[in-house]
Scaffold this motif. Sequence first.
Motif, PDB file in Angstrom:
ATOM      1  N   ALA A  76       0.870  -1.180   0.000  1.00 20.55           N
ATOM      2  CA  ALA A  76       0.000   0.000   0.000  1.00 20.55           C
ATOM      3  C   ALA A  76       0.903   1.225   0.000  1.00 20.55           C
ATOM      4  N   SER A  77       0.600   2.195  -0.847  1.00 17.47           N
ATOM      5  CA  SER A  77       1.436   3.398  -0.896  1.00 17.47           C
ATOM      6  C   SER A  77       0.583   4.619  -1.172  1.00 17.47           C
ATOM      7  N   PHE A  78       1.111   5.772  -0.754  1.00 16.71           N
ATOM      8  CA  PHE A  78       0.423   7.054  -0.899  1.00 16.71           C
ATOM      9  C   PHE A  78       1.442   8.076  -1.374  1.00 16.71           C
ATOM     10  N   ASN A  79       1.070   8.850  -2.383  1.00 18.33           N
ATOM     11  CA  ASN A  79       2.028   9.803  -2.938  1.00 18.33           C
ATOM     12  C   ASN A  79       1.386  11.173  -3.118  1.00 18.33           C
ATOM     13  N   ALA A  80       2.225  12.188  -3.108  1.00 20.55           N
ATOM     14  CA  ALA A  80       1.796  13.564  -3.358  1.00 20.55           C
ATOM     15  C   ALA A  80       2.913  14.274  -4.090  1.00 20.55           C
ATOM     16  N   ASN A  81       2.564  15.129  -5.054  1.00 16.74           N
ATOM     17  CA  ASN A  81       3.581  15.866  -5.790  1.00 16.74           C
ATOM     18  C   ASN A  81       3.079  17.263  -6.122  1.00 16.74           C
ATOM     19  N   LEU A  82       4.020  18.170  -6.288  1.00 15.72           N
ATOM     20  CA  LEU A  82       3.749  19.551  -6.670  1.00 15.72           C
ATOM     21  C   LEU A  82       4.523  19.880  -7.930  1.00 15.72           C
ATOM     22  N   ARG A  83       3.944  20.797  -8.689  1.00 15.66           N
ATOM     23  CA  ARG A  83       4.567  21.210  -9.945  1.00 15.66           C
ATOM     24  C   ARG A  83       4.363  22.714 -10.086  1.00 15.66           C
ATOM     25  N   ILE A  88       6.809  12.951  -3.063  1.00 14.99           N
ATOM     26  CA  ILE A  88       7.223  11.916  -2.131  1.00 14.99           C
ATOM     27  C   ILE A  88       6.176  10.813  -2.120  1.00 14.99           C
ATOM     28  N   ARG A  89       6.625   9.586  -1.904  1.00 15.70           N
ATOM     29  CA  ARG A  89       5.733   8.432  -1.795  1.00 15.70           C
ATOM     30  C   ARG A  89       6.070   7.676  -0.513  1.00 15.70           C
ATOM     31  N   TYR A  90       5.017   7.333   0.233  1.00 11.20           N
ATOM     32  CA  TYR A  90       5.171   6.538   1.455  1.00 11.20           C
ATOM     33  C   TYR A  90       4.566   5.162   1.195  1.00 11.20           C
ATOM     34  N   THR A  91       5.347   4.111   1.425  1.00 16.30           N
ATOM     35  CA  THR A  91       4.928   2.752   1.103  1.00 16.30           C
ATOM     36  C   THR A  91       4.930   1.882   2.354  1.00 16.30           C
ATOM     37  N   ILE A  92       3.938   1.054   2.465  1.00 15.84           N
ATOM     38  CA  ILE A  92       3.888   0.017   3.503  1.00 15.84           C
ATOM     39  C   ILE A  92       3.871  -1.328   2.780  1.00 15.84           C
ATOM     40  N   LYS A 136       8.638   0.242   5.576  1.00 17.35           N
ATOM     41  CA  LYS A 136       7.868   1.476   5.426  1.00 17.35           C
ATOM     42  C   LYS A 136       8.785   2.589   4.912  1.00 17.35           C
ATOM     43  N   PRO A 137       9.192   2.510   3.661  1.00 14.95           N
ATOM     44  CA  PRO A 137      10.129   3.489   3.124  1.00 14.95           C
ATOM     45  C   PRO A 137       9.452   4.741   2.575  1.00 14.95           C
ATOM     46  N   PHE A 138      10.219   5.823   2.504  1.00  9.65           N
ATOM     47  CA  PHE A 138       9.858   7.021   1.757  1.00  9.65           C
ATOM     48  C   PHE A 138      10.722   7.054   0.497  1.00  9.65           C
ATOM     49  N   SER A 173      12.468  -3.743  -1.040  1.00  9.69           N
ATOM     50  CA  SER A 173      12.507  -4.578   0.154  1.00  9.69           C
ATOM     51  C   SER A 173      13.392  -5.793  -0.096  1.00  9.69           C
ATOM     52  N   GLY A 174      14.029  -6.255   0.984  1.00 12.79           N
ATOM     53  CA  GLY A 174      14.764  -7.502   0.901  1.00 12.79           C
ATOM     54  C   GLY A 174      13.816  -8.676   0.785  1.00 12.79           C
TER      55      GLY A 174
END
Length: 834
Positions: free
Chosen positions: A463-470, A482-486, A519-521, A547-548
């Motif tokens: 599961a991941s959530f991302n947000a970006n600006l331009r 940035i994207r946050y992943t579980i 849980k990486p960014f 992930s390993g």
Amino acid sequence: MSAGIRAALLVGIAGAALAVPAFAQEGSSSTAGGTPQQQASENNLGEIIVTATRRQERLQEVSMSVNVATGEQLEKFNIFDVKDVAQLAPGLELTNTTGRNNTTTLRGITFDPDQGTDPAVQLYFNEIPTDAQTAFTAMYDIEQIEILRGPQGLLRGISAPAGSITIRTRRPGFDAIEGFGQVTATDRGGYNVQLATTLPFNEKLSIRVAGLVDGNRINHVRNLPRDERSYGRTQSARITVGFRPTENFTSYLTYQFLQNDNNQFTQSFGPGNTPFSAVPTATLGGIFIPDTTIRSGPALDPTDYASVQEGGFRTRNRTHLINLAADLDLGWSTVSLVAAHQFTKLQTNRDLDANNAIPGYVQYSSVQTPYYVDTAELRWQSNNREGFGWGVGAFFSKQTGTTTVDQDASQFWYAADPGSFNPVPCVAIGFPCAGPNDLTPFPIPNILNIGTLVEVPVNSKIASFNANLRYKTGGLTIEGGIRYTIRKQVDSTLLTLTGDVNSGPDEIIPASLRSNTDKPFTGGINVNYAISDNLNVYAAYGHAFRSGSTGVAVPAGISNDLIRTNPEKTDSYEIGIKGSAFDRRLNFTAAAFYQEFDGFLSRFTGIFYNCPDVQGTCSPGGPPINNATDVPATNGAFDFNYNTPAKVKGIEVTIDGRPTDNWDFNVSASYTRARFSNALVPCNDFAGTGTPNQTGAPRVTGAGNVSFCRTNGRLAETPDFGLTANTEVRFPVGEYTPFVRGLMTYRPGFYSERVQYDYRSRQQVNLFVGLRGPEAKWELTAFARNLLNQKRISNIAGGEGQVNALLGSTFSSGYRSVNVTAPREFGITANMKW
């Protein structure tokens, strides 16, 4: 063909047009309702439109290095096979050395699907992550392929350190009936039939139906013991329903069925051997008689395209894939949904003794891998081109299924000479004897029959959530996000032994290594500046994560570092320039990059190991045996994952042009230096020199379960430099257009430290001559693949195929497994459009 003629031919083709895949010369004829590939006038190349950033943009404005291949180019150059896609992008290697697993290498970074991690190069099929075994097996009715180079950690659902490949199929239009049919046949038993058509019911509902039937000899190898050839058969069908109830809402629902059956024999190279003469055979009276009559096979050259594998190697893939894509345009923003369900059943049956180290005995292996993958992604992004723009998204994927491995793990031994070393009691190897202290007086070959049943349930969620600006103003564009992943995964391996040794089912993965959550960014930032309408420069930074993994079916009792790998992190920096000149008759791009890995995830195949159990099944808790005289020096070979430091740097250049209205040319070259950075890696070091070598009997040196070598060698078995080229020259005569096309790739030779082999250079030249009818409605083309008929080893095993004998010796086949470039092949293609 003489060297002089070859050189002249190469110079002639290269002078006519050195090329890349990226640029179609004409607009797509079958993309109604989809994205136009480029807007070209009759005298210039026009714009190239890509979706690398999840929005339609000019290639010149995208702050990354991208190669693009249109569906028309795939049809023109008869790109039917995964390996041939590599002819369209330098530095990209797509290989299938076994007939089962597709391996992708980009920018010198390689990925083996068997290592159990996310790919180094992530593949997307209609914007959904898909495994290469499925997506590349049937390539037909493709709208566009984009090869995105460099870390992908923000805009797409799964982070990838080397890049992504996006494949987009053609969608139905809503205006007119249209389609195409293409038939190809070759002199080496190859055939390929493709058909697709769009049927609009009205301006709101339309369908597109496409199908494929394909057959070929894969690696062109003949199996000598079985008197059979390698073959591959593929059938696939796809139907896409387009629904556009309003101008602001469009959706496409696609179902694809795939059935593939490959029987790809392992090619052998070497003098062969009399394996039983390497170890003494014995009579019951203890008189040793070497057997010099039973051979593994005849002496074989790479150009023989021959196999001595007594069993088969058959891989079958049956896949159902459902994909949904929907867009709702709100005016100031757009909401997009992509979702998919995939059910795949892979089945592999093969002889593990691929080089016939034990003549007359087939070591069977049967692997069944059914898996279910459900994926969904929701995106919401602003539509404005100037000023501040934004985007947010959520991604989810779940994979389940249980892999079952039924495999022969029998052990072989010979009667011991009491004068040379201590004989082994029958009970020590679990073989029934008259008395518990009886020795092993049996003649060779003796077999301790052991069957292994391995069950590997898969349960993985992302599961991941991302947000970006331009921000865009004038010629300046700045983007970042940035994207946050579980990521959660549970690994388990149940092992059951049958036959002369019975046990299990036993869990062989330590409890502490079975469940893992990361849980990486990830993400990045880039800056693009348009110096003029025809010239852009950019700089980009990207951070990716993988992930390993926990090794499944690993030998019990080995150290944890050989079972479980740690996560991989990477940072990349890239600068580039893109532009056009001469009224867009010439386009060019150039990029330079540097990338550093912390814990690069690599796979090391065929590594010999040992552990404290003479049965070869390894018992946990004890030290490795390391060359004791009364037990085997090794218990066998296995493929291990391992973390290493690594660095990658290089440059990429692309030029394409249209000097005249009837001549298009392209050239693309890449130089990448991808190396381990003073890394300690698993290796085969039979001589104890600290460097890879497989001379003589297998043995583990050092204090671990495997040998380790210090290296600054290549991350992949590929050269640093690569060049691809293609062209078309047309000779209009009234309504008809004769043409000549050329497609060329060049890979220089290089020395591989890992397998101790000096690869020769390769020049692959494909030539096409044909006639195009009025309004390009039909084409008839004759072609020659590998025109120079070069037969080069493209992949070779590190040593001879061997099978361990239980008491410290080995049966050696005298062969190394190889892959050799396909021989010259002539064919004809007929294409019709409506």
